[in-house]
Design an enzyme around this catalytic site. Sequence first.
Site, mmCIF file in Angstrom:
data_model
loop_
_atom_site.group_PDB
_atom_site.id
_atom_site.type_symbol
_atom_site.label_atom_id
_atom_site.label_comp_id
_atom_site.label_asym_id
_atom_site.label_seq_id
_atom_site.Cartn_x
_atom_site.Cartn_y
_atom_site.Cartn_z
ATOM 1 N N TYR A 144 0.863 -1.182 0.000
ATOM 2 C CA TYR A 144 0.000 0.000 0.000
ATOM 3 C C TYR A 144 0.894 1.224 0.000
ATOM 4 C CZ TYR A 144 -3.415 3.465 1.710
ATOM 5 O OH TYR A 144 -4.210 4.569 1.861
ATOM 6 N N ASP A 239 9.353 2.898 -0.986
ATOM 7 C CA ASP A 239 8.347 3.584 -0.170
ATOM 8 C C ASP A 239 8.637 3.236 1.296
ATOM 9 O OD1 ASP A 239 4.686 3.583 0.067
ATOM 10 O OD2 ASP A 239 6.263 4.590 1.215
ATOM 11 N N LYS A 267 5.216 9.375 8.548
ATOM 12 C CA LYS A 267 4.998 8.785 9.879
ATOM 13 C C LYS A 267 6.051 9.236 10.903
ATOM 14 C CE LYS A 267 2.616 4.854 7.810
ATOM 15 N NZ LYS A 267 1.270 4.741 8.391
#
Length: 429
Positions: A144, A239, A267
């Site tokens: 994702y 990623d 994050k």
Amino acid sequence: MHRDKSEGLLRRAAAVMPGGVNSPVRAFKGVGGSPVFFESAQGAHMVDVDGNRYIDYVGAWGPMVQGHGFAPLVQAVQRQAAAGLGFGAPTEAEVDMAERLVARVPAIEKARLVNSGTEATMTALRLARGFTGRDLIVKFDGCYHGHSDALLVKAGSGALTLGMPDSAGVPAAVARNTLSVPYNDMDAVDAVLRRHGDAIAAVIVEPVAGNMGCVPPDAHFLPGLREATERVGALLIFDEVMTGFRVGPAGAGALHGVVADLVTLGKVIGGGLPVAALGGRAEVMDHLAPDGPVYQAGTLSGNPLATAAGISMLDALNEAFYTRLAANTQTLADGLAACAQSHQVPVCVNRVCGMFSIFFTSAPAVRGFADVMACDRERYGRFFHAMLDAGVYFAPSAFEAAFVSGAHGEEEIASTLAAADLAFARVHA
Ligand code: KE4
């Protein structure tokens, strides 16, 4: 443990917000029951609106690597709030933040700060297409990368949790430019590069997958992707929105000795505030506006509060921190695996520094999407609720990773394993 206030809040929320949440994975659709509304958090613990206290393994989905309420970060944000919430103009803090990313991540020679992981990966694709003049993107089943159209193809995390890895609303014309192949499968990668090589702009991958649960790369996988993309002239994008500064002091790429062309971060680098980043080779990054032809922009990009949080977080992350984080993650993962075995519950526990997943399966290993889909999600849901009722908050989805922080110490690990002893007994049946 009662959660009446949470249930009442969900009824209010559902009247004014789709599904009562602002991000689907929070809705408990993957585990059943009603989402818990939280009120406060400190260290390894969170407290819900009914006053129940939990050991937290979601960590706001990864940012809270130092635990909640990390004092240097809170103080930095408070100081900055008094000085100014935003200027819409360059600040020194943005330079400080970018210099830290350049100094710490081998792949990053220049960086652009954005507001979310979705923005970072969406920009990375546009930049790769602008730099190479090619259209096709290769991604991996179960990975994702945020909710931009081109990446909602066989996606993991909430898309997988809700059984919609290919979202409605994504035009076929967009989706057909994204090819998705099995994770850890270099034969599949070689086949797609043989067929489409000179039309492929980039291969994007989670260098340690976390959005189908935690699935580490096989030893040859990342080096194989590096060699294959160089061979066909495509860019390699790591990623690291989840793994950056979580699995090690410079992320998963550095850990595996592979340098990508572009890296996305998020994050941890915001410690809970909205900041993410795209970085990479200067030759590629200089194609971004205002110097280059690839446009990207953001009203809140480089926001002073977010960069204050990010700088204080990055400055507190050193080798000793990760040595301890890795040791505690290993102790907890080994303890959970042993506890499951003592109750004859078949599990596979994948773990890397700072994150792990419990897969309910008798398979010897979980290496990719097909393995994950063969796991017992219903049993995970029962385990999740047994742990929740025992005051331990895991991800409300079998397709997410659990996150350990610097605030999870011996006491939290012991309490978690005690709760797991009861939970595995309950799910044994
Ligand atoms: P955001 O746009 O949610 O900030 O980042 C998207 C993203 C990109 N890349 C990776 C590797 C990611 O893990 C994410 C977001 N992760 C999920 C949790 N697995 C966010 C939680 C949510 O969607 O609420």
